[in-house]
Write a protein that holds these residues in place. Structure first.
Motif, PDB file in Angstrom:
ATOM      1  N   ALA A   1       0.838  -1.207   0.000  1.00 27.98           N
ATOM      2  CA  ALA A   1       0.000   0.000   0.000  1.00 27.98           C
ATOM      3  C   ALA A   1       0.871   1.254   0.000  1.00 27.98           C
ATOM      4  CB  ALA A   1      -0.933  -0.009   1.207  1.00 27.98           C
ATOM      5  N   GLU A   2       1.913   1.252   0.802  1.00 27.13           N
ATOM      6  CA  GLU A   2       2.809   2.412   0.867  1.00 27.13           C
ATOM      7  C   GLU A   2       3.527   2.607  -0.467  1.00 27.13           C
ATOM      8  OE1 GLU A   2       4.224   5.824   2.356  1.00 27.13           O
ATOM      9  OE2 GLU A   2       2.753   4.539   3.325  1.00 27.13           O
ATOM     10  N   TYR A   3       3.946   1.519  -1.070  1.00 29.11           N
ATOM     11  CA  TYR A   3       4.619   1.591  -2.371  1.00 29.11           C
ATOM     12  C   TYR A   3       3.702   2.242  -3.411  1.00 29.11           C
ATOM     13  CZ  TYR A   3       6.224   0.086  -6.956  1.00 29.11           C
ATOM     14  OH  TYR A   3       6.593   0.063  -8.271  1.00 29.11           O
ATOM     15  N   TYR A   4       2.474   1.777  -3.494  1.00 28.09           N
ATOM     16  CA  TYR A   4       1.559   2.332  -4.500  1.00 28.09           C
ATOM     17  C   TYR A   4       1.148   3.758  -4.171  1.00 28.09           C
ATOM     18  CZ  TYR A   4       1.651  -2.010  -6.982  1.00 28.09           C
ATOM     19  OH  TYR A   4       2.086  -3.092  -7.706  1.00 28.09           O
ATOM     20  N   ARG A   5       1.232   4.121  -2.906  1.00 28.41           N
ATOM     21  CA  ARG A   5       0.938   5.500  -2.516  1.00 28.41           C
ATOM     22  C   ARG A   5       2.058   6.440  -2.968  1.00 28.41           C
ATOM     23  NH1 ARG A   5       0.319   8.885   1.937  1.00 28.41           N
ATOM     24  NH2 ARG A   5       1.777   7.899   3.325  1.00 28.41           N
ATOM     25  N   VAL A   6       3.292   5.951  -2.930  1.00 33.18           N
ATOM     26  CA  VAL A   6       4.446   6.784  -3.259  1.00 33.18           C
ATOM     27  C   VAL A   6       4.848   6.662  -4.742  1.00 33.18           C
ATOM     28  CG1 VAL A   6       6.413   5.248  -2.767  1.00 33.18           C
ATOM     29  CG2 VAL A   6       6.535   7.611  -2.084  1.00 33.18           C
ATOM     30  N   LEU A   7       4.314   5.668  -5.429  1.00 33.12           N
ATOM     31  CA  LEU A   7       4.690   5.425  -6.827  1.00 33.12           C
ATOM     32  C   LEU A   7       4.515   6.644  -7.744  1.00 33.12           C
ATOM     33  CD1 LEU A   7       5.822   3.419  -8.850  1.00 33.12           C
ATOM     34  CD2 LEU A   7       3.494   2.545  -9.188  1.00 33.12           C
TER      35      LEU A   7
END
Length: 181
Positions: free
Chosen positions: A104-110
């Motif tokens: 979730a954090e990865y896709y938020r920062v992507l």
């Protein structure tokens, strides 16, 4: 040296950023150990034995930089290996269903990563490298007391959270071993 030893144990992301800074300190002194001793090490409140240990450490790094051809730019192999280890861990975390908060954090920062990569010179670098290069760049801007736009500041805060998670998983993997099934 003393800082790097502690950071390597406690926060791999800060360790890597610190080591990049050390590479640039060495370059700032023209890869000259005598200059580093005289103009840098002497400023620290260390006893003579500690100063000698620090000089040996810098001497070894200078030797490696000369041997590896990164006197002017680039990173030492030891730092590249650390980065590659983080990239591999990142890939494993994303591929596993056991780490939904990381995903979730990865896709938020992507979106920030994509935007930063599009602005940068190396569009083929890994997302983790883009994050580290951005963090390091902003760290250098802050050291130079240059202005950071609110948008950049916001993106860096998001990236910091993401890389912090990756660093925490790295530490947990080293201490306990992560299960990726």
């Amino acid at each position: 040296m003393y800082i790097s030893q502690e950071l390597r144990k406690t926060n791999i992301a800060e360790y890597l950023l610190y080591m990049w800074q050390v590479e640039n300190i060495i370059r700032a002194f023209d890869c000259s150990l005598s200059r580093i001793r005289r103009e840098y090490i002497e400023r620290f409140d260390y006893d003579e034995e500690q100063k000698e240990e620090l000089a040996d450490w810098f001497g070894n790094l200078i030797r490696m930089m000369n041997q590896e051809g990164c006197r002017e730019q680039g990173h030492l192999q030891i730092n590249k290996v650390t980065m590659q280890t983080l990239i591999e861990l990142h890939t494993q975390l994303l591929a596993s269903t056991k780490f939904p908060f990381y995903n979730a954090e990865y896709y938020r920062v992507l979106p920030y990563i994509v935007e930063l990569r599009n602005r940068g010179a190396n569009k083929d670098e890994n997302e983790v490298e883009t994050c580290f290069n951005s963090l390091y760049g902003v760290m250098m801007l802050r050291l130079q007391q240059k202005e950071i736009t609110p948008n950049t500041d916001h993106a860096i805060k998001e990236i910091t959270t993401f890389i912090g998670m990756l660093s925490d998983y790295y530490k947990k993997d080293k201490e306990e071993g992560l299960k990726f099934e």
